[in-house]
Design an enzyme around this catalytic site. Structure first.
Site: not given
Ligand code: BGP
Length: 469
Positions: A297-298, A369-371
């Protein structure tokens, strides 16, 4: 909903951080590694480095994992380079590549860091690409062969496997990321065929994992973001529904339920991009079940209706910025949100909304798993004062707590990125890490590592299990 008291992070919460092989390892042609589509790129955006050396993690991994151990990470998410394991994608195994990841995993375990392995992160073997890449159904078999090696080699040490990183971004923004950009008059016909083939490959890999590694869990890892309508006009709401069905649910519905959602399917019909589905595919897709959902999630996106009849659209736009599909939706800026130095909107509350939406729809445990925040970090007196990144993380972690209190089962957080690495298309100067790597776009300097302020901050967050954000 305003909660009078927020719940704590679970005791065994996986405080993690992420990287991907081609963006961090370097050593692009060493010890038998074959070329991936990322190594084979003939043109890069002006002024940006290639991936040949990256952060040279291949030669620095012991030092890097020691840093992550010092930070107190409970988990580390990295990807395995397919062409280190099988240089041409489906031929002989490269023992040195297999050994490298044993050493990396063992290093993690020696610090009690749980390895979270992404099996495929944007780096398809170039030899497979030459044979048609994901257009060619033999790539499904090649992925299965690669998966089997990973499960047999590492399954006893790795509890969490992620199948494919951001398959949705590979389809929607392939030209920007450096994966397939499609060809012919209707690139979307080709890209959605690739998409279908990848989904079948993923389903088969999930089944194989369950068969070969009874103690491991596996899940997909798309980029998921809630979509807002630009106004209360019903047409804008419809546009938001369209985009969320095409960008988000298409991928997760296939991974979890093994079905194309009806809005996405009618969109594929409309743009003449319905994939050819072979006999047995839908059964494979329906039978395969992920154990959890991982997502990156960005930021959210905001769209309004677009009734343009022409369909002109390529896949070269930035993965978080280019939001447009004639006749379907049109991205607009959200005036309520701040932006990063690279123009990506910052939306912590949207993070909570996204977590709730995903959990409500699938009812599976979630790991993020991403931010993270890409910025022009400056090394000063041996450190980087990245208070802006700390602020970003604080706000996002607060929203995870809100979501946990809402009842969402979140079992881990793995921000991007553990250490500085090369961005997908904006080079080394767009930095994300907790650890600074001393190199410039074209000057490799000494590649020395420096702990940023965010390193010490995250260490404390982990020590306190997120209790004093
Ligand atoms: C995601 C990718 C990562 C990563 C990150 C930041 O899309 O999974 O590989 O790089 O975004 O994007 P960028 O590097 O373009 O800033």
């Amino acid at each position: 909903m305003r909660h009078s008291k927020l719940k704590d992070f679970p005791k065994d919460f996986l405080w993690s951080a992420s990287t991907s092989a081609y963006q961090v390892e370097g050593a692009w042609n060493e010890d038998g590694k074959g070329m991936s589509v990322q190594d084979a790129k003939t043109s890069l955006p002006e002024g940006t480095s290639d991936f040949k050396v990256a952060s040279d993690h291949y030669h620095h991994f012991e030092e890097d994992i020691a840093f992550l151990g010092e930070m107190g990470l409970k988990a580390y998410r990295f990807s395995i380079s397919w062409t280190r394991i099988i240089p041409d994608g489906d031929g002989k195994i490269n023992t040195k590549g297999v050994q490298f990841y044993h050493k990396l995993i063992d290093a993690c375990l020696s610090y009690n860091i749980e390895p979270i392995v992404t099996m495929y992160h944007f780096d398809l073997p170039f030899e497979l690409e030459k044979k048609g890449g994901w257009n060619n159904r033999t790539t499904i078999d090649a992925f299965l062969k690669f998966s089997k090696i990973l499960f047999e080699q590492y399954g006893s040490k790795v509890k969490y496997f992620l199948t494919i990183n951001e398959q949705n971004m590979m389809i929607l923004h392939g030209a920007a990321i450096g994966t397939s950009k499609g060809s012919g008059i209707n690139i979307w016909k080709e890209l959605y065929q690739q998409n279908h083939n990848m989904l079948v490959a993923q389903a088969k890999a999930m089944e194989l994992c369950h068969k070969l590694c009874p103690n491991s869990k596996i899940g997909p890892a798309p980029n998921i973001a809630s979509i807002y309508p630009a106004s209360s006009k019903p047409e804008d709401y419809l546009a938001a529904q369209n985009f969320t069905a095409i960008r988000n649910w298409l991928y997760l519905d296939m991974a979890v339920f093994g079905r194309y959602n009806s809005t996405a399917w009618s969109y594929l019909e409309e743009i003449d991009a319905v994939p050819k589905i072979e006999e047995g595919d839908m059964e494979i897709l329906r039978n395969a079940k992920p154990d959890f959902i991982a997502f990156n999630y960005y930021n959210t996106a905001t769209v309004k209706a677009n009734n343009d009849a022409k369909k002109v659209q390529d896949s070269s736009g930035d993965q978080q910025l280019a939001v447009f599909e004639a006749g379907v939706f049109e991205g607009v800026q959200n005036p309520n949100l701040e932006k990063t130095e690279f123009g990506w909107e910052i939306d912590p509350v949207g993070f909570r909304i996204t977590l709730r939406e995903v959990y409500d729809r699938y009812n599976l445990p979630i790991i993020v798993t991403e931010n993270g925040l890409g910025a022009f970090d400056k090394l000063e007196d041996g450190t980087v004062h990245d208070d802006y990144r700390i602020e970003y993380y604080k706000k996002h972690l607060h929203e995870i707590k809100e979501a946990i209190t809402d009842g969402v089962k979140v079992f881990g957080y793995s921000p991007w990125s553990a250490i500085d690495l090369v961005s997908t298309h904006q080079g080394v100067t767009k930095r994300y890490g907790f650890i600074y790597v001393n190199r410039d776009e074209f000057d490799l300097k000494d590649l020395k590592r420096y702990k940023k302020d965010s390193f010490y901050w995250y260490k404390k967050v982990i020590e306190e299990n997120g209790n004093n954000l």
